[in-house]
Design a protein around this motif. Structure first.
Motif, short mmCIF file in Angstrom:
data_model
loop_
_atom_site.label_atom_id
_atom_site.label_comp_id
_atom_site.label_asym_id
_atom_site.label_seq_id
_atom_site.Cartn_x
_atom_site.Cartn_y
_atom_site.Cartn_z
N ASP A 110 0.82 -1.22 0.00
CA ASP A 110 0.00 0.00 0.00
C ASP A 110 0.85 1.27 0.00
N HIS A 111 2.15 1.12 0.22
CA HIS A 111 3.06 2.28 0.24
C HIS A 111 4.28 1.95 -0.62
N GLN A 112 4.03 1.76 -1.91
CA GLN A 112 5.11 1.31 -2.79
C GLN A 112 6.19 2.36 -3.00
N ALA A 113 5.83 3.62 -2.79
CA ALA A 113 6.85 4.67 -2.89
C ALA A 113 7.95 4.45 -1.86
N ARG A 183 8.39 -6.49 -9.18
CA ARG A 183 7.07 -6.74 -9.75
C ARG A 183 7.10 -6.82 -11.28
N HIS A 184 7.75 -5.87 -11.91
CA HIS A 184 7.74 -5.81 -13.37
C HIS A 184 8.64 -6.87 -14.01
N THR A 185 9.85 -7.03 -13.51
CA THR A 185 10.76 -8.01 -14.10
C THR A 185 10.28 -9.43 -13.86
N PHE A 186 9.88 -9.73 -12.63
CA PHE A 186 9.41 -11.07 -12.28
C PHE A 186 8.11 -11.38 -13.03
N GLY A 187 7.27 -10.35 -13.12
CA GLY A 187 6.00 -10.52 -13.83
C GLY A 187 6.22 -10.85 -15.29
N PHE A 188 7.18 -10.18 -15.92
CA PHE A 188 7.48 -10.43 -17.33
C PHE A 188 8.06 -11.82 -17.54
N LEU A 189 9.01 -12.21 -16.68
CA LEU A 189 9.70 -13.48 -16.85
C LEU A 189 8.81 -14.69 -16.58
N PHE A 190 7.90 -14.56 -15.60
CA PHE A 190 7.12 -15.71 -15.19
C PHE A 190 5.61 -15.54 -15.36
N GLY A 191 5.21 -14.42 -15.94
CA GLY A 191 3.79 -14.22 -16.19
C GLY A 191 2.96 -14.09 -14.93
N VAL A 192 3.54 -13.51 -13.88
CA VAL A 192 2.85 -13.34 -12.61
C VAL A 192 2.47 -11.88 -12.44
N ASP A 193 1.22 -11.63 -12.07
CA ASP A 193 0.77 -10.26 -11.83
C ASP A 193 0.55 -10.06 -10.33
N PHE A 194 1.52 -9.43 -9.68
CA PHE A 194 1.43 -9.23 -8.24
C PHE A 194 0.33 -8.25 -7.85
N THR A 195 -0.22 -7.52 -8.82
CA THR A 195 -1.29 -6.57 -8.51
C THR A 195 -2.67 -7.23 -8.54
N ASP A 196 -2.74 -8.45 -9.07
CA ASP A 196 -4.01 -9.17 -9.08
C ASP A 196 -4.45 -9.46 -7.65
N GLN A 199 -3.96 -13.00 -6.40
CA GLN A 199 -2.53 -13.27 -6.23
C GLN A 199 -2.01 -12.60 -4.98
N ARG A 200 -2.46 -11.37 -4.74
CA ARG A 200 -2.03 -10.66 -3.54
C ARG A 200 -2.47 -11.41 -2.29
N ALA A 201 -3.71 -11.89 -2.26
CA ALA A 201 -4.21 -12.63 -1.09
C ALA A 201 -3.39 -13.90 -0.87
N ARG A 202 -3.06 -14.56 -1.95
CA ARG A 202 -2.26 -15.79 -1.86
C ARG A 202 -0.87 -15.50 -1.32
N MET A 203 -0.23 -14.46 -1.84
CA MET A 203 1.12 -14.11 -1.38
C MET A 203 1.10 -13.63 0.06
N ARG A 204 0.02 -12.99 0.46
CA ARG A 204 -0.13 -12.52 1.84
C ARG A 204 -0.18 -13.71 2.79
N ARG A 205 -0.97 -14.73 2.42
CA ARG A 205 -1.05 -15.94 3.24
C ARG A 205 0.30 -16.64 3.29
N MET A 206 1.00 -16.62 2.16
CA MET A 206 2.27 -17.34 2.06
C MET A 206 3.30 -16.82 3.04
N ILE A 207 3.43 -15.50 3.19
CA ILE A 207 4.44 -14.99 4.12
C ILE A 207 4.12 -15.38 5.55
N GLY A 208 2.82 -15.41 5.87
CA GLY A 208 2.43 -15.88 7.21
C GLY A 208 2.80 -17.34 7.40
N ASP A 209 2.53 -18.15 6.38
CA ASP A 209 2.86 -19.58 6.45
C ASP A 209 4.37 -19.80 6.57
N VAL A 210 5.12 -19.04 5.79
CA VAL A 210 6.58 -19.20 5.79
C VAL A 210 7.17 -18.89 7.17
#
Length: 218
Positions: A110-113, A183-196, A199-210
């Motif tokens: 939420d504060h990408q700057a 976000r942009h380089t990884f998204g291009f290389l692997f076709g992942v959209d971190f803004t979806d 996808q954001r909900a999944r990645m959010r759960r993942m850091i908690g799990d990790v």
């Protein structure tokens, strides 16, 4: 006729105006420095995007360098303030650790700057942040909160005892920064959209799990 006490106090109004102006300049300057870096940012542009003048910006902050330092300090203060709002005193330490990881994830996205500013500062080899001794003390609550949660978790036998607060902070921060910085380089290389959103909900759960999985593994 208005009661004398109902009339606004000029000095108070001036103070409020100054605070509003300073906050607005900081917000706009954060975006400009994050977009263009320190060298590319122009105080003229910041003035044009606010309701003030270049002269007033220099009056409030002293110059471009001082403004950039204020932006850096304010950006770091934002995540620390968010952490302090997390009430985990009487929460199960496993749940508390997951909440802290997820809060950090949300704040970074939420504060990408803030992430761009950190990246820019690392490009400059920390030349500016080294002048902000206040950030050392400002960063202490981050590890203090982790120490508190880890301590309770160890006391209850939930967490391993060979991981310290800085270790956890590094893991969480690295993961959260990655979502923005790459976000942009990884998204291009692997076709992942971190803004979806999914996808954001999944990645959010993942850091908690990790983090929880790591800390509860003997």
């Amino acid at each position: 006729m208005a009661h004398p006490e109902s009339r606004p106090q000029p000095k108070r109004e001036l103070l409020r105006d100054a605070e509003r102006t300073r906050a607005e300049v900081l917000a706009v300057a954060t975006e400009v420095f994050a977009e263009s870096g320190y060298s590319g940012a122009r105080v003229d542009e910041i003035a044009q995007r606010t309701r003030t003048t270049k002269r007033m910006i220099y009056y409030y902050f002293g110059g471009k360098e001082q403004l950039y330092l204020a932006v850096l300090e304010n950006a770091y203060r934002g995540i620390r303030d968010a952490e302090q709002l997390l009430q985990v005193d009487h929460v199960d330490p496993v749940v508390a650790m997951r909440r802290l990881a997820e809060l950090t994830f949300d704040h970074h996205l939420d504060h990408q700057a803030f992430i761009r500013l950190v990246s820019i500062e690392n490009i400059h080899r920390g030349a500016f942040i080294a002048r902000l001794d206040s950030l050392r003390s400002l960063s202490q609550p981050a590890t203090s909160l982790l120490d508190e949660i880890l301590g309770r978790g160890r006391a209850e036998g939930a967490f391993r005892d060979d991981v310290d607060a800085l270790d956890v902070h590094i893991v969480i921060s690295s993961y959260c920064v990655f979502q923005v910085a790459n976000r942009h380089t990884f998204g291009f290389l692997f076709g992942v959209d971190f803004t979806d959103l999914s996808q954001r909900a999944r990645m959010r759960r993942m850091i908690g799990d990790v983090v929880v999985g790591w800390l509860t593994t003997r």
